[in-house]
Design a protein around this motif. Structure first.
Motif, PDB file in Angstrom:
ATOM      1  N   SER A 286      73.507   8.232  12.752  1.00 37.08           N
ATOM      2  CA  SER A 286      72.950   9.434  12.131  1.00 37.08           C
ATOM      3  C   SER A 286      71.790   9.966  12.959  1.00 37.08           C
ATOM      4  O   SER A 286      71.278   9.284  13.854  1.00 37.08           O
ATOM      5  CB  SER A 286      72.479   9.119  10.706  1.00 37.08           C
ATOM      6  OG  SER A 286      71.485   8.116  10.734  1.00 37.08           O
ATOM      7  N   TYR A 287      71.379  11.199  12.634  1.00 37.03           N
ATOM      8  CA  TYR A 287      70.284  11.860  13.343  1.00 37.03           C
ATOM      9  C   TYR A 287      69.482  12.659  12.323  1.00 37.03           C
ATOM     10  O   TYR A 287      69.937  12.909  11.208  1.00 37.03           O
ATOM     11  CB  TYR A 287      70.850  12.768  14.449  1.00 37.03           C
ATOM     12  CG  TYR A 287      69.858  13.152  15.527  1.00 37.03           C
ATOM     13  CD1 TYR A 287      69.270  12.185  16.343  1.00 37.03           C
ATOM     14  CD2 TYR A 287      69.518  14.489  15.742  1.00 37.03           C
ATOM     15  CE1 TYR A 287      68.376  12.537  17.339  1.00 37.03           C
ATOM     16  CE2 TYR A 287      68.624  14.856  16.746  1.00 37.03           C
ATOM     17  CZ  TYR A 287      68.053  13.869  17.541  1.00 37.03           C
ATOM     18  OH  TYR A 287      67.161  14.212  18.527  1.00 37.03           O
ATOM     19  N   SER A 288      68.306  13.069  12.727  1.00 36.17           N
ATOM     20  CA  SER A 288      67.378  13.705  11.788  1.00 36.17           C
ATOM     21  C   SER A 288      67.920  15.005  11.196  1.00 36.17           C
ATOM     22  O   SER A 288      68.403  15.889  11.913  1.00 36.17           O
ATOM     23  CB  SER A 288      66.056  13.993  12.505  1.00 36.17           C
ATOM     24  OG  SER A 288      65.220  14.777  11.691  1.00 36.17           O
ATOM     25  N   LYS A 289      67.807  15.127   9.877  1.00 36.78           N
ATOM     26  CA  LYS A 289      68.243  16.328   9.165  1.00 36.78           C
ATOM     27  C   LYS A 289      67.476  17.563   9.642  1.00 36.78           C
ATOM     28  O   LYS A 289      68.020  18.653   9.756  1.00 36.78           O
ATOM     29  CB  LYS A 289      68.017  16.127   7.662  1.00 36.78           C
ATOM     30  CG  LYS A 289      68.625  17.200   6.784  1.00 36.78           C
ATOM     31  CD  LYS A 289      68.471  16.864   5.301  1.00 36.78           C
ATOM     32  CE  LYS A 289      69.342  15.689   4.916  1.00 36.78           C
ATOM     33  NZ  LYS A 289      69.397  15.474   3.447  1.00 36.78           N
ATOM     34  N   LEU A 332      79.889  23.359  10.287  1.00 37.27           N
ATOM     35  CA  LEU A 332      79.191  22.316  11.051  1.00 37.27           C
ATOM     36  C   LEU A 332      77.954  21.831  10.293  1.00 37.27           C
ATOM     37  O   LEU A 332      77.678  20.625  10.238  1.00 37.27           O
ATOM     38  CB  LEU A 332      78.789  22.845  12.428  1.00 37.27           C
ATOM     39  CG  LEU A 332      79.944  23.222  13.361  1.00 37.27           C
ATOM     40  CD1 LEU A 332      79.408  23.813  14.658  1.00 37.27           C
ATOM     41  CD2 LEU A 332      80.827  22.015  13.654  1.00 37.27           C
ATOM     42  N   ALA A 333      77.210  22.755   9.703  1.00 34.29           N
ATOM     43  CA  ALA A 333      76.005  22.382   8.952  1.00 34.29           C
ATOM     44  C   ALA A 333      76.373  21.515   7.750  1.00 34.29           C
ATOM     45  O   ALA A 333      75.686  20.526   7.445  1.00 34.29           O
ATOM     46  CB  ALA A 333      75.261  23.642   8.507  1.00 34.29           C
ATOM     47  N   LYS A 334      77.463  21.881   7.095  1.00 38.34           N
ATOM     48  CA  LYS A 334      77.930  21.114   5.922  1.00 38.34           C
ATOM     49  C   LYS A 334      78.290  19.678   6.322  1.00 38.34           C
ATOM     50  O   LYS A 334      77.913  18.705   5.664  1.00 38.34           O
ATOM     51  CB  LYS A 334      79.142  21.825   5.320  1.00 38.34           C
ATOM     52  CG  LYS A 334      79.849  21.059   4.203  1.00 38.34           C
ATOM     53  CD  LYS A 334      81.100  21.831   3.781  1.00 38.34           C
ATOM     54  CE  LYS A 334      81.978  21.002   2.860  1.00 38.34           C
ATOM     55  NZ  LYS A 334      83.255  21.702   2.560  1.00 38.34           N
ATOM     56  N   VAL A 335      79.011  19.549   7.438  1.00 39.28           N
ATOM     57  CA  VAL A 335      79.427  18.215   7.898  1.00 39.28           C
ATOM     58  C   VAL A 335      78.220  17.432   8.425  1.00 39.28           C
ATOM     59  O   VAL A 335      78.114  16.217   8.223  1.00 39.28           O
ATOM     60  CB  VAL A 335      80.533  18.337   8.968  1.00 39.28           C
ATOM     61  CG1 VAL A 335      80.835  16.979   9.600  1.00 39.28           C
ATOM     62  CG2 VAL A 335      81.796  18.915   8.355  1.00 39.28           C
ATOM     63  N   TYR A 336      77.300  18.130   9.085  1.00 42.72           N
ATOM     64  CA  TYR A 336      76.104  17.461   9.609  1.00 42.72           C
ATOM     65  C   TYR A 336      75.306  16.789   8.492  1.00 42.72           C
ATOM     66  O   TYR A 336      74.696  15.743   8.697  1.00 42.72           O
ATOM     67  CB  TYR A 336      75.226  18.454  10.374  1.00 42.72           C
ATOM     68  CG  TYR A 336      74.043  17.810  11.070  1.00 42.72           C
ATOM     69  CD1 TYR A 336      74.228  17.029  12.211  1.00 42.72           C
ATOM     70  CD2 TYR A 336      72.748  17.946  10.573  1.00 42.72           C
ATOM     71  CE1 TYR A 336      73.157  16.419  12.849  1.00 42.72           C
ATOM     72  CE2 TYR A 336      71.666  17.338  11.203  1.00 42.72           C
ATOM     73  CZ  TYR A 336      71.872  16.583  12.339  1.00 42.72           C
ATOM     74  OH  TYR A 336      70.810  15.969  12.964  1.00 42.72           O
ATOM     75  N   GLU A 337      75.327  17.392   7.309  1.00 44.40           N
ATOM     76  CA  GLU A 337      74.641  16.790   6.151  1.00 44.40           C
ATOM     77  C   GLU A 337      75.116  15.361   5.910  1.00 44.40           C
ATOM     78  O   GLU A 337      74.351  14.500   5.488  1.00 44.40           O
ATOM     79  CB  GLU A 337      74.906  17.628   4.887  1.00 44.40           C
ATOM     80  CG  GLU A 337      74.164  18.952   4.827  1.00 44.40           C
ATOM     81  CD  GLU A 337      72.720  18.774   4.385  1.00 44.40           C
ATOM     82  OE1 GLU A 337      72.461  17.870   3.577  1.00 44.40           O
ATOM     83  OE2 GLU A 337      71.867  19.524   4.875  1.00 44.40           O
ATOM     84  N   ARG A 338      76.397  15.104   6.195  1.00 45.95           N
ATOM     85  CA  ARG A 338      76.969  13.776   5.919  1.00 45.95           C
ATOM     86  C   ARG A 338      76.467  12.711   6.890  1.00 45.95           C
ATOM     87  O   ARG A 338      76.549  11.511   6.596  1.00 45.95           O
ATOM     88  CB  ARG A 338      78.500  13.831   6.017  1.00 45.95           C
ATOM     89  CG  ARG A 338      79.162  14.779   5.038  1.00 45.95           C
ATOM     90  CD  ARG A 338      80.670  14.735   5.239  1.00 45.95           C
ATOM     91  NE  ARG A 338      81.318  15.908   4.676  1.00 45.95           N
ATOM     92  CZ  ARG A 338      82.560  16.278   4.949  1.00 45.95           C
ATOM     93  NH1 ARG A 338      83.303  15.545   5.786  1.00 45.95           N
ATOM     94  NH2 ARG A 338      83.087  17.355   4.399  1.00 45.95           N
ATOM     95  N   ILE A 339      75.988  13.141   8.055  1.00 49.17           N
ATOM     96  CA  ILE A 339      75.575  12.144   9.048  1.00 49.17           C
ATOM     97  C   ILE A 339      74.077  12.216   9.347  1.00 49.17           C
ATOM     98  O   ILE A 339      73.588  11.518  10.228  1.00 49.17           O
ATOM     99  CB  ILE A 339      76.389  12.282  10.367  1.00 49.17           C
ATOM    100  CG1 ILE A 339      76.041  13.586  11.093  1.00 49.17           C
ATOM    101  CG2 ILE A 339      77.872  12.195  10.119  1.00 49.17           C
ATOM    102  CD1 ILE A 339      75.568  13.411  12.488  1.00 49.17           C
ATOM    103  N   SER A 340      73.361  13.086   8.636  1.00 42.58           N
ATOM    104  CA  SER A 340      71.926  13.229   8.905  1.00 42.58           C
ATOM    105  C   SER A 340      71.111  12.377   7.939  1.00 42.58           C
ATOM    106  O   SER A 340      71.604  11.912   6.919  1.00 42.58           O
ATOM    107  CB  SER A 340      71.508  14.700   8.803  1.00 42.58           C
ATOM    108  OG  SER A 340      71.799  15.209   7.524  1.00 42.58           O
ATOM    109  N   LYS A 341      69.858  12.175   8.298  1.00 42.29           N
ATOM    110  CA  LYS A 341      69.006  11.329   7.456  1.00 42.29           C
ATOM    111  C   LYS A 341      67.646  11.992   7.265  1.00 42.29           C
ATOM    112  O   LYS A 341      67.254  12.876   8.024  1.00 42.29           O
ATOM    113  CB  LYS A 341      68.823   9.958   8.117  1.00 42.29           C
ATOM    114  CG  LYS A 341      68.229  10.013   9.520  1.00 42.29           C
ATOM    115  CD  LYS A 341      68.195   8.655  10.162  1.00 42.29           C
ATOM    116  CE  LYS A 341      67.654   8.779  11.606  1.00 42.29           C
ATOM    117  NZ  LYS A 341      67.650   7.504  12.322  1.00 42.29           N
TER     118      LYS A 341
END
Length: 341
Positions: A286-289, A332-341
Motif C-alpha cells: 500500500s501507499y499513502s492515501k 483509478l481513484a476508486k481502486v486506489y482507495e483499496r490499496i492506500s493507507k
C-alpha cells in the motif's frame, strides 16, 4: 550453466551460472579496450582491479547514476582512454548501472558493444535483459534512452549471497510479476521453503526473453512486462526513489490486480494471491492515501499514455495479460482507495 537466447536487433545469449571474473576475462580477451562501470562499493567488495586493457569508472549508488551529468562523465572517460568502435563497455551492478552503461554504449561513437553483468536479482531477471537503456530526468524516469541490446549477459547467482534481504525481496517482485503474466510455475516455486534461485532466475529470464524476441521495440506485446509498473514508476518517483524499484512495483501489482478485478473480473483469489506472495517477501502492498493527487499527475507521464489516455496492463486470469485502455481517473481513484493507507 544455462543459456537462454534473445532475438532483438541482434541475437545474443544470457548465460546463467557463469563466474563473474571469468566473464570479465572473456570480454577483455575479445576487445582491445574495455571500460567497466560499477558502484564504488562493488569495486571494493569484489576487488575489481584495472589491467592493461580494463579501465574502471566508479558510479554513484542507485538511481543517481542515471543522470545526464554522470553520462557526461562516462563520455569523458571514454575519450580519455581512447575507447574506439571495436571496444566495449561493461555494466557491472544493479539495474541502474546496466541501464546507464547500455545508454552510454549506444551513444558513444554512435554505438559500441556493451555487456551486462547484473549483480542484483532485479538486474538479473529484468533490467539487464531486453535492451532498454536510459537515464532519468526532471521529466520522468527512463524517458530518455534507447533500445540497444548487450552483446551478452552474464549472470552469476553467487552475487545473491552478498545481497541485503531488502534487495533480494525487491528483485522477487519482478520474478513474481513474470509468474502472474506468463509462468504459473514461478508462483509455486516462490512458495517453497528453500528457494531455488537459479531456477527462478532462469524461468523469469525465459519469460522476458520470449516476449522481447517477439516485440523488441515494444509495439504492443512487450508492454505486458510493465505489469505493475505504471503506478509503480509513479510511486517510485513520488517517493524520491527511497523505495526500491521492486518495492514500488509490488504496490503497483496489488493496484493493477484490484483494477483488473474491477474492469475484467479477475477473481478475488487471484487478487489475494498477489497480496500473499508479495507479503511473504516483506514487500509493501500500500501507499499513502494523501499522495493520490501527486500520483495522478505522474501517471500521465507514463510511456504507455496515448493521446492523453491512461493505459494499464492487467490480467483477466493468471497468465492472461490484457490491455486496460482509456481508464478514467475516477475509476483509478476508486481502486486506489483499496490499496492506500
Amino acid at each position: 550453466m544455462k543459456i537462454i537466447n534473445v532475438r532483438a536487433e541482434h541475437n545474443y545469449q544470457v548465460e546463467i551460472g557463469v563466474e563473474f571474473s571469468s566473464a570479465i576475462k572473456q570480454i577483455c580477451n575479445n576487445h582491445r579496450k574495455v571500460l567497466l562501470l560499477a558502484p564504488t562499493s562493488l569495486i571494493k567488495l569484489f576487488k575489481i582491479k584495472e589491467s592493461k586493457n580494463l579501465f574502471l569508472l566508479p558510479t554513484p549508488n542507485g538511481e543517481s547514476q542515471k543522470s545526464a551529468q554522470y553520462l557526461d562523465r562516462i563520455w569523458r572517460k571514454a575519450a580519455s582512454i581512447g575507447l574506439e568502435r571495436s571496444d566495449a563497455i561493461i555494466g557491472f551492478g544493479g539495474g541502474a548501472t546496466t541501464d546507464v552503461a547500455g545508454f552510454a554504449a549506444a551513444t558513444w561513437l554512435r554505438g559500441i558493444s556493451w555487456y551486462a553483468i547484473p549483480t542484483s536479482l532485479a538486474g538479473m531477471v529484468d533490467a539487464g535483459i531486453g535492451g532498454k537503456t536510459g537515464i532519468n530526468s526532471g521529466a520522468g524516469k527512463n524517458l530518455i534512452g534507447s533500445f540497444y541490446s548487450p552483446k551478452k549477459v552474464f549472470i552469476d547467482p553467487h552475487f545473491l549471497e552478498s545481497l541485503p534481504k531488502r534487495d533480494i525481496s525487491a528483485g522477487m517482485a519482478e520474478v513474481i510479476k513474470c509468474g502472474f503474466i506468463a509462468d504459473y510455475k514461478i508462483l509455486n516455486l516462490v512458495q517453497e521453503d528453500i528457494l531455488d534461485y537459479p531456477q527462478l532466475i532462469s524461468r523469469a529470464v525465459k519469460v522476458k526473453a520470449d516476449v522481447v524476441s517477439k516485440d523488441f521495440k515494444e509495439s504492443k506485446l512487450r508492454e505486458i512486462l510493465n505489469y505493475g509498473h505504471t503506478l509503480g514508476h509513479a510511486i517510485e518517483k513520488d517517493s524520491k526513489y527511497k523505495l526500491r524499484h521492486g518495492e514500488a512495483v509490488s504496490i503497483g501489482m496489488v493496484f493493477v490486480a484490484e483494477l483488473s478485478k474491477e474492469l475484467v473480473n479477475l477473481s478475488e483469489d487471484a487478487v489475494l494471491l498477489h497480496r500473499e506472495l508479495l507479503r511473504n517477501f516483506n514487500l509493501p502492498l500500500s501507499y499513502s492515501k494523501s499522495r493520490w493527487n501527486s500520483l495522478s499527475v505522474l501517471l500521465m507521464q507514463d510511456k504507455k499514455v496515448k493521446q492523453s489516455r491512461l493505459r494499464f496492463i492487467g490480467i483477466s486470469k493468471i497468465g492472461k495479460p490484457v490491455w486496460l485502455e482509456d481508464v478514467s481517473l475516477s475509476t483509478l481513484a476508486k481502486v486506489y482507495e483499496r490499496i492506500s493507507k
